[in-house]
Enzyme design. Structure first.
Site, short mmCIF file in Angstrom:
data_model
loop_
_atom_site.label_atom_id
_atom_site.label_comp_id
_atom_site.label_asym_id
_atom_site.label_seq_id
_atom_site.Cartn_x
_atom_site.Cartn_y
_atom_site.Cartn_z
N MET A 30 -5.62 -0.10 -7.15
CA MET A 30 -5.97 1.17 -7.77
C MET A 30 -5.25 2.31 -7.06
O MET A 30 -5.64 3.47 -7.15
CB MET A 30 -7.49 1.40 -7.73
CG MET A 30 -8.24 0.33 -8.51
SD MET A 30 -9.84 0.86 -9.12
CE MET A 30 -10.67 1.24 -7.62
N HIS A 34 -2.76 1.53 1.40
CA HIS A 34 -2.83 1.56 2.87
C HIS A 34 -2.30 0.23 3.40
O HIS A 34 -1.83 -0.62 2.62
CB HIS A 34 -4.27 1.84 3.32
CG HIS A 34 -5.29 0.96 2.66
ND1 HIS A 34 -5.35 -0.40 2.89
CD2 HIS A 34 -6.25 1.22 1.74
CE1 HIS A 34 -6.32 -0.93 2.18
NE2 HIS A 34 -6.88 0.03 1.46
N HIS A 37 -3.15 -3.01 1.56
CA HIS A 37 -2.31 -3.27 0.38
C HIS A 37 -0.91 -3.70 0.82
O HIS A 37 -0.30 -4.58 0.21
CB HIS A 37 -2.18 -2.02 -0.49
CG HIS A 37 -3.47 -1.52 -1.06
ND1 HIS A 37 -4.04 -0.34 -0.67
CD2 HIS A 37 -4.30 -2.05 -1.99
CE1 HIS A 37 -5.17 -0.15 -1.35
NE2 HIS A 37 -5.35 -1.17 -2.15
N GLY A 148 -7.28 -8.92 -1.51
CA GLY A 148 -7.72 -8.84 -0.11
C GLY A 148 -9.13 -9.39 0.06
O GLY A 148 -10.01 -9.16 -0.79
O1 PAF Z 1 -9.52 -4.23 -5.74
C1 PAF Z 1 -9.14 -3.31 -6.50
O2 PAF Z 1 -8.45 -2.38 -6.10
C2 PAF Z 1 -9.56 -3.33 -7.96
O3 PAF Z 1 -10.85 -3.81 -8.11
C3 PAF Z 1 -8.57 -4.12 -8.85
C4 PAF Z 1 -8.54 -5.60 -8.48
C5 PAF Z 1 -7.17 -3.54 -8.72
C6 PAF Z 1 -8.99 -4.02 -10.32
O4 PAF Z 1 -9.00 -2.71 -10.76
#
Ligand code: PAF
Length: 282
Positions: A30, A34, A37, A148
Site C-alpha cells: 500500500m 520502508h 518492503h 511480510g
Molecule cells: O499488506 C499490505 O500492505 C496490504 O494488506 C496488501 C497485501 C498490499 C493488500 O492491500
C-alpha cells in the site's frame, strides 16, 4: 523502471514478459515503503526475471473510522526505493481502475482464520485484502508473490486463499524487519510521536519476554499469554486490543502445552495508533 498507472499499461508489460518466458515476482504493497518492503522487493528481484511492485491504498480493507484518508501516500519516494531495490515495474492504479463497478465481486476466506486476532476488531478487513490480492494476482500473473511475516494473519489467510482457489504461484514469506531497538517496521510508525515511539517498544519487548520464558521451559499457553499481557500493562501508554496464541497454520485454539508451531500475536494501541507484532513459538 516503468510506472504503470493503468491496468492496460500493466497488461502490455506482463504480456511481453510472459511471451518471452520470464518469471514474475509480485510485491503487493500500500506504499509508504520502508525497509520491510525493501527486503520483499530485494528478494523478488533476486528470485525472478521481472519484479512488479503494486502500490495501492486499498479502500475495501479499511473499516469505518480507520485511517484510509490519513494513510501516508508517498509515490515518488516509493518509486525511488522500489527502483533502488531492483523493481522493474511499479503498478499504481486508482481506486476506479481496481474497482470499476459499484456492485462488488468479493473474494472471501470464511471461518475462524479471518475472525480471530485482527478479524475481531476489523471484521471486513480480510475480505478486502483477499479481494484486492486476487485482482493483483490476475493482473500481474506472478510466478511468486512476496509478503511480510509481520502481517502474520494476512499471510495465513492469503495462503489459504491461494490453496482453495488453485492460484498457480508460490507464496514467499519474508521475516519481520525491525529497527535496531526492536520496533517492527511499519508504515504506521510514522503516526507515532517521539514519546509514543518509545512506548511502542513494549510490543517487541513483551514478545521477547514470552520467547525467553518458552525457551526456559514454560510451555503452558495460558501462562505465556499472561506473561505478555503483564509486560504490556507496565507501559501506561499501551492499550491492548488482543494478545493471542494460536496454532499454525489454521489459527485454531492453542494447545494447553505448546508442542508444535504456534503464533503469538498482538495488536496494541499506542495513543491512537494501532500496532501489530508477533513471533512464532515451537
Ligand atoms: O499488506 C499490505 O500492505 C496490504 O494488506 C496488501 C497485501 C498490499 C493488500 O492491500
Amino acid at each position: 523502471m516503468k510506472l504503470c498507472k493503468t491496468i492496460a499499461d500493466l497488461k502490455v508489460e506482463i504480456s511481453s514478459a510472459k511471451a518471452s518466458g520470464k518469471t514474475i515476482g509480485l510485491v503487493p504493497t500500500m506504499g509508504a515503503l520502508h525497509e520491510g518492503h525493501a527486503s520483499l522487493i530485494g528478494a523478488a528481484a533476486s528470485e525472478n526475471d521481472i519484479t512488479v511492485v503494486s502500490i495501492f491504498v486499498n479502500p475495501t480493507q479499511f473499516g469505518e473510522g480507520e485511517d484510509l484518508d490519513s494513510y501516508p501516500r508517498t509515490l515518488d519516494a516509493d518509486c525511488k526505493l522500489a527502483e533502488g531495490m531492483g523493481a522493474d515495474i511499479v503498478f499504481a492504479p486508482t481506486a476506479k481502475e481496481m474497482y470499476p463497478s459499484e456492485d462488488m465481486t468479493w473474494v472471501e476466506v470464511t471461518g475462524d482464520i479471518t475472525k480471530v486476532l485482527c478479524g475481531r476488531s476489523r471484521p471486513i478487513h480480510f475480505r478486502g485484502v483477499t479481494t484486492v490480492v486476487s485482482k493483483l494476482f490476475n493482473l500481474a500473473e506472478p510466478t511468486r508473490a512476496y509478503f511480510g511475516q509481520k502481517d502474520a494473519q494476512q499471510v495465513q489467510v492469503l495462503k489459504r486463499m491461494v490453496k482453495d482457489l488453485f492460484f498457480n504461484l508460490e507464496m514467499r514469506i519474508m521475516p519481520i524487519v525491525r529497527e535496531a531497538d526492536g520496533l517492527a517496521k511499519s508504515s504506521r510508525n510514522t503516526y507515532l510521536s517521539p514519546a509514543e515511539r518509545q512506548a511502542a517498544l513494549i510490543l517487541s519487548q513483551s514478545l521477547k519476554k514470552a520467547e525467553e520464558a518458552f525457551n526456559g521451559g514454560e510451555k503452558a499457553s495460558s501462562k505465556l499469554v499472561e506473561i505478555v499481557e503483564a509486560h504490556l500493562k507496565t507501559e501506561p501508554m499501551s492499550d491492548i486490543d488482543y494478545v493471542e496464541l494460536l496454532q499454525l497454520p489454521d489459527l485454531t485454539v492453542a494447545e494447553t502445552e505448546i508442542k508444535k508451531p504456534h503464533l503469538l500475536a498482538m495488536a496494541v494501541r499506542i495513543g491512537s495508533t494501532r500496532l501489530i507484532d508477533n513471533i512464532i513459538l515451537g
